[in-house]
Write an enzyme that holds these catalytic residues in place. Structure first.
Site, PDB file in Angstrom:
ATOM      1  CB  VAL C  46       5.256  18.003  21.962  1.00 58.62           C
ATOM      2  CG1 VAL C  46       3.950  18.820  21.777  1.00 58.62           C
ATOM      3  CG2 VAL C  46       5.469  16.992  20.957  1.00 58.62           C
ATOM      4  CB  CYS C  47       4.781  23.222  20.227  1.00 58.91           C
ATOM      5  SG  CYS C  47       3.183  22.990  21.115  1.00 58.91           S
TER       6      CYS C  47
END
Lengths: 187, 187, 187, 187, 187, 187, 187, 187, 187, 187
Positions: C46-47
């Site tokens: 997700v980063c």
């Protein structure tokens, strides 16, 4: 305790070297690289071969600007007698330290509590007395004097060429790699 | 702390091995000899050559009943990416541990406080997780995978032949010396 | 610990920014508003979207007199490699800090002990290094860069117009309410 | 203290809700998601707009299975009087907690020692009372109720779809990314 | 702790007085006698009658050179709102202190831990801030403003006529007894 | 220490009552309301008038189900002699406690360190030994026995009618106010 | 603690002497020998006879350069009243100290914890306040004023004739023995 | 430490009595009253007269049910030799204890640190080993055996007639005073 | 504690020597060799023979530049009396110290806790008060004065001829061995 | 620490005895008297003569039921080599202990910190391992084996004839003195 970049302690021990009784202090070590080579006991078994192999490479160590110091908790008289009675030990020219006061032994945490003798540890210090490499083996596992010499030379190379980082198993004369952002992920 | 004959701690770390993400615990190490090989950082310089030289001897280590574990504080994703982008790392088949929780790093006191990265230390443990040899070098001083293999084999020989004490720089197949009172001062 | 109105600690970390390796210290942050954006690990999932959405608003943050600093415990080499191999990360122009010594991570108590990685926390500091807002989310819960920008602008407005107290969800240009005894119980 | 994944403490406070005096305990919060919304003081200025914006979204929060709890150190009588005398507050239907014993205020470290009032903090807890997100702003910086709702929904999504990791600024209905080794360095 | 002859602490609190918001510090109290009158909460029940009975005697207290300070942990906004909405409170002309930081409440140990509100305590201090009398009642037990006035006047009389010792239930104008050895056992 | 709702300590003291020497313990106090009335010293000046005014109301206190206990650190012999030689003291029928062991004096922190005598404190305890009201005056400031009686009756009323909260300066027979949500802000 | 050759502490107590109220301090004792005579309580039984027997010898004590101080924890008013109402006490001319602050009582450890009164102890101090003899009896065991006088005189004799050592039960005018080696084993 | 009503410690010392060497323990003292009479040293000067005066009254002490024990830190051999060589000591029939282990000396705090010898202290204990009176004199001040006997008899009288309190300087056969309320202030 | 090369403590004790009472301090010992000879007690059994055998060799000790000091915890009077009554002791000319303050006894840890007497220890100190030899025997085991004399002379010889190391059982006039490297393992 | 009547510690040391390597533990010492004879170092100078003189009396020690144990911190290999190379040492038949773990050395406090070697101490223990005599000399001062034998025999005589106390310099066959009261002061 991790010994890398730690400084040698002050010490003052009796020693035997090539027929003479003497004392050795931290000050004597400074100015040259030092190989501090602990072994369990005089008159014991595997040690002579390690100690005599070190002697075989003594000229190369000296040529590399290093002095070798063997260390056990035996007395200097014991070292002298061992040298006088055992041929392989009699050949040894480097100083044999008598750490009966446990000055080096305690600093390097070398004591084996089940025998009261030193572990097989070897420490390499630079001319300022700063430790740059060390190896410790279980009691029966001998050390390789050639590998000690190679590590000495690699450490010397790094100290001279500060920006360079030498690769594994580097030997004198081999090239090294100079780090830069461009190299990240490329080697 | 002297690590000889100390037992490995419990640990549970993420790892990357040959394209796969996995976890490795102390339990995974038991039953074989272990080579625990700390290095400073992924995508850095001298490390690849050390790590790839280890890979070159990987079959010999495995033949000797040992597994190799490289360790840094990088994430497993970083290991994977390094392997995918760097040819010498991509060849590596042994597990690359991600010690982000500093479980092994703290036990072995490997952290270099000026960089937050691991020192260049290598520890050899027997199948019960008991440490038998270790070497720690200053940051720029690479290690010699062949010497690690030789030390592993010497330690294995000592463990098998309890009464024997092997000489310095022993290699498989060479004879050893069996201690007895008669030999004192004779070698 | 409540971080509101606390001052940033001294720190000195390696960083990667737009192809270059550098170091970043507390001093570099002073004089501008800072967005300190912790994320768990390079090469994770997700980063990238959070980080790239931040990049999409980077010009607006800069226009507002703020600099963005992403922070993880990965090495600067890892950041560089991630940027070189991942398109969304490659676009990022703001500095990516390598907090391997845990200097910022420990001050902000961001470590997740079960993973050894940073939580998803974002801290807004004013040009004197005083913290004015922070948000911390559970591992999988992403942050909203637009809300960070809005909060930055509200905090700046409050800092400029000390007597005013801005309403919820205020945006630049909206009016604010000036407190006085007459208003008690009237709004 | 980092509150992520910490459990709410036991508490027992007086409250005012829509014309009624009541008590609220930790037990009342369990079984639903909770929005715990601290504000400085009744009869103050920016708060009404935050509190009334929250009321405007109250049906959406309820639809999402969440209850809202506003918290200040004012008495329940003060809440009641405020509601009876201020139109925007009179509309509020969610419970307004009176934390005069500082039970929640101390656990969340919300006290501003220069005013004796609560900071502007908002904490989101899941139906087991486990905290999943929190934001704290300096005194004058209002919060955005819509962002609170978005974060609630993202946290709920993560809790339902354990393996998924949702991207930044995710909204209900958007896809998410399922992590796997193949994706490392690809997003 | 016994408060007789102890000095008031430093404090700095918000207050409401007759339509105005202000701050009150220890310094404001010095130079006059002070009646520090704690009550549990705004908008509560018995308090208004105590507070308004105090107001009924306010001119007499002022004539006696004393100022009255009511104290609760409610905010100054709460005091203002209470005054604006409740007729008996609206009449009050003396300052109503908002001890939200618990400065006076903690010094006088007035907190009731089961409610988080102040006990019904009243403390009389002289113009140097030295406490000369105090009464504390259980929650439901109201105080008698006339008795407070009588005690104030007795304390003032003693302070003026140091050698005299006034009898029980003394009122202004009554004679007092001057101690001497001749009187021992005679009264 | 705040004494409201604290329980009396165990004690066992000598006493003089109406010509008789006796001992009084905590157990003797239980079952009735207690007025514990400290005074500085026998044969001193203002005390007799306080003590004799208490005696004047003794029948009313007894009718209200209360017993009076005067307390000083004088011996019981001193009390007896005072009663035999001083007319106003000779009339007293309630027990005069001799707290030479400082059991009550220390619990209530009544000692004046500059004189070694008790302060002028009066404590009202209910039949279970729970303290419900107390007043402490500076050395020369006498107490008002009628106010003690009024406070006793108010405390008794509150204890009987738990839900009611009596107004300030309440006297027996007057109505009280029953709290409810509807009354908030109306009185 | 052994009091021999210890110095009296600083103290400042109220006292009654022959119709007058006064204070007595350590300074008042210096320059003369002091007889410090503790007794349990005024108006008690055996005490009057001890105290009046001391009075009977008062002229002899004064002739010997000593002052007598009786001490109890009763107030000075109690002493005065006792003197005025009891014939044997009324005759007393020496000061009767009121140790209500326990200054002497605590230094000499004279408190009987079961009664809160002083033990029957008598201490003899020289003109420099140095203690030279002391006797302590159980509560009911009276002291012999003649023996106190004899001990005083013996102590004075020893202080004057440093080299001499007086025999048991020595009385003024009797010879003493001067120690010398010749006498060892001869007396 | 105040020794009144304290119990003798356990002890076990060598002793000399009338030509015989023996040991004496606490147990030997129980069942009779004990006079424990410390003196500085054998072969010294004033001691013999004290010790021989005690011997002169020995029959009276025995008739009163008491045993005398002299105590010094000299050995039992020293006591024996002193008795054999010194006429006044040779007459002594009571046991002379040798407290070389300082068991009694330390309990009674009798050591004079400047000489290492015992002070001149005398302690009277009842048949249960409870101390009822003690006197300690400076080094040169002898004690009066007749006063010791009188005090013993007074202590015995008090122990037998618990309710009675004997007057000062009481001797056997004299009347005593029985305390009662009627006597307060009458004697 | 090992006493070799430790310095004598400061001390100041009473003593008896040849009919005279005197004091002896550390200072008196300096300048000569000292034989400090502890024994259990005067008038005891084996001691006289040890003490008188020492006396028999006293001239030889003095000729060797040494003084003898016997030490027990008996008083100087006891020593004097013992000398006057016992023929073998009466002959003694060296000082007999009275260590009643345990100054030497505690420093040398000579106390036997089961008897309170000194062990049989003998310490030899050089003219600077530095201890060079000591022997301690169980209670009944006597010492050999001739061996003490021989040890004294050997210690003196070593002190004079610093480089020499004297052999076992050396006596004055015998040769000694001078250490050198050549002798190692040869004697 | 005073070693008389203290018990030997547990220990387990390597040893050399007459050509054989062995281990010696506390258990091996029990059942016979032990002479524990510390010396500084193998191959040193004065030691051989002490050690060989002990050997000369070895049969007499054995006939007396005692075993001799020499102790240094040298290794057993050193002892063996010394014996093989040095004629006087080669004759020795008693066990030579190698206290490299300092087990005996630390218990007996024998280490000389300036050399790391043992002092010249000799300890005699009875068959239960209880120490009965010890002597410690400065480095150069040799011991007298004949005196050790005499002391052993005296200690044995005392242990057999408990009531007897043997005189100084007693030798086997000589009479001893039996203590009794009649003898005090007679010898």
């Amino acid at each position: 305790m991790n010994y890398i970049n730690k400084e040698l302690p002050e010490f003052n021990v009796n020693a035997y070297q090539a027929g003479e009784l003497k004392t050795v202090t931290k000050n004597d070590l400074l100015g040259k690289w030092s190989i501090i080579f602990f072994y369990p006991a005089d008159f014991s078994f595997v040690c002579p071969t390690e100690l005599s192999e070190l002697q075989d490479l003594y000229e190369e160590f000296k040529a590399a600007g290093a002095e070798i110091y063997s260390v056990s908790v035996d007395s200097q008289y014991s070292h002298m007698s061992w040298a006088e009675t055992t041929k392989t030990i009699g050949k040894i020219r480097y100083p044999m330290l008598s750490d009966q006061k446990h000055e080096l032994t305690d600093f390097f945490n070398m004591i084996d509590e089940t025998s009261g003798q030193d572990y097989r540890g070897v420490f390499i210090a630079d001319p300022k007395g700063i430790i740059k490499s060390y190896t410790v083996n279980a009691m029966g596992v001998g050390r390789n004097p050639k590998e000690i010499l190679r590590t000495l030379q690699a450490a010397q190379f790094v100290e001279e060429h500060g920006d360079d980082v030498c690769p594994a198993n580097w030997h004198p004369g081999e090239g090294t790699i100079k780090p830069s952002g461009d190299l990240v992920g490329k080697i």
